[in-house]
Every structure is written in C-alpha cells, then in structure tokens.
Write a protein that holds these residues in place. Structure first.
Motif, PDB file in Angstrom:
ATOM      1  N   VAL A   1       6.822   8.803  -6.813  1.00 40.77           N
ATOM      2  CA  VAL A   1       7.999   8.438  -6.012  1.00 40.77           C
ATOM      3  C   VAL A   1       8.204   6.927  -6.098  1.00 40.77           C
ATOM      4  O   VAL A   1       7.268   6.158  -5.878  1.00 40.77           O
ATOM      5  N   SER A   2       9.418   6.511  -6.412  1.00 40.78           N
ATOM      6  CA  SER A   2       9.735   5.091  -6.550  1.00 40.78           C
ATOM      7  C   SER A   2      10.510   4.599  -5.338  1.00 40.78           C
ATOM      8  O   SER A   2      11.668   4.966  -5.132  1.00 40.78           O
ATOM      9  N   LEU A   3       9.862   3.773  -4.530  1.00 40.89           N
ATOM     10  CA  LEU A   3      10.502   3.178  -3.358  1.00 40.89           C
ATOM     11  C   LEU A   3      10.886   1.743  -3.670  1.00 40.89           C
ATOM     12  O   LEU A   3      10.087   0.994  -4.239  1.00 40.89           O
ATOM     13  N   LEU A   4      12.091   1.358  -3.293  1.00 37.87           N
ATOM     14  CA  LEU A   4      12.571   0.004  -3.525  1.00 37.87           C
ATOM     15  C   LEU A   4      12.964  -0.636  -2.201  1.00 37.87           C
ATOM     16  O   LEU A   4      13.632  -0.014  -1.373  1.00 37.87           O
ATOM     17  N   ALA A   5      12.567  -1.874  -2.027  1.00 35.63           N
ATOM     18  CA  ALA A   5      12.970  -2.632  -0.841  1.00 35.63           C
ATOM     19  C   ALA A   5      14.381  -3.171  -1.076  1.00 35.63           C
ATOM     20  O   ALA A   5      14.637  -3.837  -2.080  1.00 35.63           O
TER      21      ALA A   5
ATOM     22  N   ASP B   1      14.517  -2.192   4.839  1.00 34.62           N
ATOM     23  CA  ASP B   1      15.505  -1.175   4.482  1.00 34.62           C
ATOM     24  C   ASP B   1      15.091  -0.719   3.098  1.00 34.62           C
ATOM     25  O   ASP B   1      14.874  -1.551   2.206  1.00 34.62           O
ATOM     26  N   LEU B   2      14.964   0.595   2.930  1.00 31.80           N
ATOM     27  CA  LEU B   2      14.447   1.124   1.675  1.00 31.80           C
ATOM     28  C   LEU B   2      15.467   1.967   0.948  1.00 31.80           C
ATOM     29  O   LEU B   2      16.347   2.575   1.556  1.00 31.80           O
TER      30      LEU B   2
ATOM     31  N   GLU C   1       0.834  -1.208   0.000  1.00 32.40           N
ATOM     32  CA  GLU C   1       0.000   0.000   0.000  1.00 32.40           C
ATOM     33  C   GLU C   1       0.867   1.256   0.000  1.00 32.40           C
ATOM     34  O   GLU C   1       0.583   2.224  -0.713  1.00 32.40           O
ATOM     35  N   MET C   2       1.929   1.252   0.785  1.00 31.19           N
ATOM     36  CA  MET C   2       2.808   2.416   0.829  1.00 31.19           C
ATOM     37  C   MET C   2       3.537   2.601  -0.500  1.00 31.19           C
ATOM     38  O   MET C   2       3.651   3.723  -1.007  1.00 31.19           O
ATOM     39  N   GLN C   3       4.014   1.526  -1.068  1.00 29.62           N
ATOM     40  CA  GLN C   3       4.714   1.599  -2.346  1.00 29.62           C
ATOM     41  C   GLN C   3       3.779   2.122  -3.442  1.00 29.62           C
ATOM     42  O   GLN C   3       4.173   2.956  -4.262  1.00 29.62           O
ATOM     43  N   ASP C   4       2.533   1.658  -3.435  1.00 31.46           N
ATOM     44  CA  ASP C   4       1.545   2.136  -4.412  1.00 31.46           C
ATOM     45  C   ASP C   4       1.241   3.616  -4.218  1.00 31.46           C
ATOM     46  O   ASP C   4       1.130   4.365  -5.198  1.00 31.46           O
TER      47      ASP C   4
END
Length: 170
Positions: free
Chosen positions: A75-79, A125-126, A65-68
C-alpha cells in the motif's frame, strides 16, 4: 461573543474578527485552540512536490513507521500536507475569501487559524498515487481501508469522520 474572545489570545480574537470568523466559533464547532509546534523535522515533499512537509519529531517517526508498514503490505501512502502554521492557515482562508467564498463554507473545509490540528505538527492529510487531492472518494480506496485497519497502531486517527460534530467535511 466577549466570553469566547477572553478564552483566546487577543491576537487570535482580532484575527478572527478580521476574517469574519464568529468569536464563538471554537465553542460552537467543538474546537480547541491548538498549540503551534515549536520543533519540527523534515518528512519529505508533498505529493505535488511543491511543499516541504514537516512534523513534530514523534509524529514524523510514527509517520515513517506507518508508511513503511503500509509499503510492506503493498500500500502506497502519500503525505499531502502536514504542519501548517497559524500564518499559513490564515493565508489559505484569506485566499478563499478573496476568491469570493463565504467564511461559513470555508470553515466547513478549513479550521479557523488557531484551531487546526495541523498547527501541532501531529496531523497529516493523506492520499495515494491515484488520489492526490483531499476528496471523499479516497474512502473507497485500498489505502483508506488499510489506514482504517492499521493507523491507530501508529497513533493516528481519522479526525473528521462522516457527520463529525466539528462540521468539517469528510
């Protein structure tokens, strides 16, 4: 410190002794022994594509949900990493010890086995496409600013802000 060891499992007490981690580490570093997740779900591959990442089900849902939401804001978040077992945490520390790093320096970057929030399956960790390593420079990115503003809405917090009492690097 015998008192500190009595508050842990005999396995962790011996493991810490083998690694050179002081028995009073958890007390002095204001750390708790973290339960290891029993149920995990796949959330994808790490940004480096080498590791399969898993989280506890609720955390996995919150992450998606946060990534979406971040993506909807451009904004592109990567694990970069997620669940890490006690055995994996131990292997990381053993590798660093074998490379000649002193345990004191290692414990400023990695929590002792048993104390890592990653064991719970609720920690990530992001990074971002331009920040694929865990570095303080990530704090200057648009992605970090987005996280500061929105992560709590999804149940995530920054565990190690600058000058945290646990002594973990920012």
């Amino acid at each position: 410190d015998a008192l500190a060891c009595r508050q842990m499992s005999p396995f962790l007490c011996q493991l810490w002794a083998d690694l050179g981690i002081p028995a009073d580490y958890a007390t002095k570093a204001a750390r708790r022994i973290q339960p290891e997740a029993r149920r995990l779900v796949f959330i994808g591959r790490a940004a480096d594509d080498r590791k399969i990442l898993r989280l506890a089900p609720r955390a996995a849902k919150a992450w998606r949900e946060m990534q979406d939401a971040a993506a909807a804001d451009g904004v592109s978040l990567l694990a970069l990493s997620a669940f890490r077992s006690v055995a994996r945490q131990t292997a990381i520390i053993r590798r660093k010890l074998a490379a000649g790093q002193p345990i004191e320096a290692i414990l400023r970057v990695n929590a002792a086995p048993g104390c890592s929030e990653h064991h719970t399956g609720h920690a990530l960790d992001l990074g971002s496409p331009n920040h694929l390593k865990l570095e303080a420079t990530f704090a200057r990115t648009r992605e970090f600013r987005w996280l500061k503003k929105h992560a709590a809405r999804f149940g995530f917090v920054l565990s190690y802000p600058r000058n945290n009492r646990q002594g973990i690097i920012y």
